[in-house]
Design a protein around this motif. Structure first.
Motif: not given
Length: 105
Positions: A5-7, A12, A35, A39, A41, A44
């Motif tokens: 995962m990268e946010s 995200t 996630e 967060l 987001p 996605l």
């Protein structure tokens, strides 16, 4: 199946790799959902670049994340799918709920 995962901000990205099937989809779902819940987001991205195999569990994974993101008023993008996987996803109706982008070499 592995998911990284990268946010950043309201985005995200879930980088999927390996085989996405009935046995591995639950772990991916849990990781992505955690996630999203933490967060919240707005957007996605599910990156399928390193997915080597996908069965119908992949369709279910996308649909479930769409429902979760919709509850948060967000959107889903499916990125880096093979042309054949894109065709299957579109036949399953995922093109109506998410943007689907093929792999760019």
């Amino acid at each position: 199946m592995n998911v990284t995962m990268e946010s950043s901000g309201n985005l995200t990205i879930a980088y999927l790799s390996g085989e996405l099937d009935h046995h591995t989809a639950a772990a991916v779902r849990e990781a992505v959902d955690a996630e999203i819940s933490a967060l919240q987001p707005v957007h996605l991205i599910l990156d399928f670049k390193n997915v080597t195999f996908m069965d119908s569990s992949g369709i279910g994974l996308v649909m479930g994340r769409y429902r979760l993101m919709s509850a948060h008023r967000g959107s889903v993008e499916i990125r880096n799918v093979s042309p054949s996987t894109k065709k299957i996803m579109e036949l399953a109706g995922l093109g109506r709920i998410a943007v689907i982008n093929e792999t760019k070499e």
